[in-house]
Design a protein around this motif. Structure first.
Motif, PDB file in Angstrom:
ATOM      1  N   THR A  42      12.328 -12.397  44.073  1.00  0.00           N
ATOM      2  CA  THR A  42      13.259 -13.942  43.149  1.00  0.00           C
ATOM      3  C   THR A  42      14.071 -14.751  43.536  1.00  0.00           C
ATOM      4  OG1 THR A  42      15.075 -12.748  41.476  1.00  0.00           O
ATOM      5  CG2 THR A  42      12.810 -12.478  40.820  1.00  0.00           C
ATOM      6  N   ASP A  46      10.468 -17.526  44.434  1.00  0.00           N
ATOM      7  CA  ASP A  46       9.855 -16.961  43.387  1.00  0.00           C
ATOM      8  C   ASP A  46      10.457 -16.989  42.143  1.00  0.00           C
ATOM      9  OD1 ASP A  46       8.152 -17.126  40.877  1.00  0.00           O
ATOM     10  OD2 ASP A  46       6.488 -16.271  41.867  1.00  0.00           O
ATOM     11  N   ARG A  93      -1.975 -13.969  41.762  1.00  0.00           N
ATOM     12  CA  ARG A  93      -0.915 -14.708  42.217  1.00  0.00           C
ATOM     13  C   ARG A  93      -0.727 -13.851  43.843  1.00  0.00           C
ATOM     14  NH1 ARG A  93       2.371 -11.265  37.706  1.00  0.00           N
ATOM     15  NH2 ARG A  93       1.029 -10.334  37.550  1.00  0.00           N
ATOM     16  N   GLY A 186       3.754 -12.648  42.588  1.00  0.00           N
ATOM     17  CA  GLY A 186       4.396 -13.642  42.852  1.00  0.00           C
ATOM     18  C   GLY A 186       3.652 -15.151  43.540  1.00  0.00           C
ATOM     19  N   GLN A 187       4.671 -16.321  42.832  1.00  0.00           N
ATOM     20  CA  GLN A 187       3.127 -17.862  43.891  1.00  0.00           C
ATOM     21  C   GLN A 187       4.515 -18.350  44.280  1.00  0.00           C
ATOM     22  OE1 GLN A 187       2.839 -19.063  39.428  1.00  0.00           O
ATOM     23  NE2 GLN A 187       0.439 -17.998  39.478  1.00  0.00           N
ATOM     24  N   TRP A 188       4.886 -17.934  45.706  1.00  0.00           N
ATOM     25  CA  TRP A 188       5.725 -18.779  46.571  1.00  0.00           C
ATOM     26  C   TRP A 188       4.697 -19.681  47.047  1.00  0.00           C
ATOM     27  CZ3 TRP A 188       5.018 -13.030  46.085  1.00  0.00           C
ATOM     28  CH2 TRP A 188       6.077 -12.461  45.645  1.00  0.00           C
TER      29      TRP A 188
END
Length: 197
Positions: A42, A46, A93, A186-188
């Motif tokens: 995080t 993301d 993702r 995740g969705q960087w």
């Protein structure tokens, strides 16, 4: 036997402007974690990233992923964290990996996407099928060529890759030291972490 990628082949592998972030592979230079690994994903772009844990790999293994039930190595495979059918695999993702060392490890990556694999193995009803590692084996057994890239990751290097979309695995082949890696999902956005390439 591994062969160096030619400059021409590398240029052909570059994504065009129409390629979605969810299908991009990025080899990245990650900052040293200054927070707990659970929070690191995080902290690098993301806020919804999920920590998946660590994998500890012995040196000199052709592939690293182990089936927890059988104890055997899986080999090249597609992940299925998001539980999507083949038709939606390009929206899953991406996975972030950080090589924690002490040894070098490699990302093995096939430029065959999940939808192309599904169309080849299940031409009549691929869209709503869910992937299975046996599909990749059936693809090769049918005589289809499966190319594989081997990308070196020194300690501190990482990748963001669509591991639900592209067949992949890790490797420590010909390395003398073990290697541990940490993983997040995740969705960087493209370019959110500095690139090594």
């Amino acid at each position: 036997m591994w062969q160096r990628l030619t400059v021409e082949a590398a240029k052909l592998a570059l994504p065009g402007p129409e390629v979605r972030d969810s299908t991009l592979v990025e080899i990245v230079a990650l900052p040293l974690p200054t927070v707990a690994l659970e929070d690191f994903g995080t902290s690098v772009g993301d806020p919804t990233a999920v920590y998946l844990g660590q994998a500890h790999s012995e040196p000199d293994t052709l592939t690293t992923t182990i089936n927890q039930e059988s104890g055997q190595r899986i080999g090249l495979h597609l992940d299925n964290w998001d539980r999507l059918p083949y038709s939606a695999k390009d929206s899953a993702r991406r996975r972030l990996c950080l090589n924690l060392g002490p040894g070098t490890r490699y990302l093995l990556l096939c430029p065959l996407d999940a939808q192309g694999l599904a169309r080849a193995v299940h031409p009549d009803d691929y869209a709503e099928r869910h992937p299975h590692t046996d599909d990749l084996r059936a693809y090769v057994t049918a005589g289809n060529l499966l190319r594989c890239l081997r990308i070196r990751l020194d300690p501190g290097d990482g990748y963001i890759a669509p591991t639900e979309y592209l067949p992949h695995d890790g490797s420590t082949e010909n390395e003398l030291k073990p290697s541990s890696a940490a993983f997040w999902l995740g969705q960087w956005p493209h370019g959110s972490i500095p690139s090594l390439i």
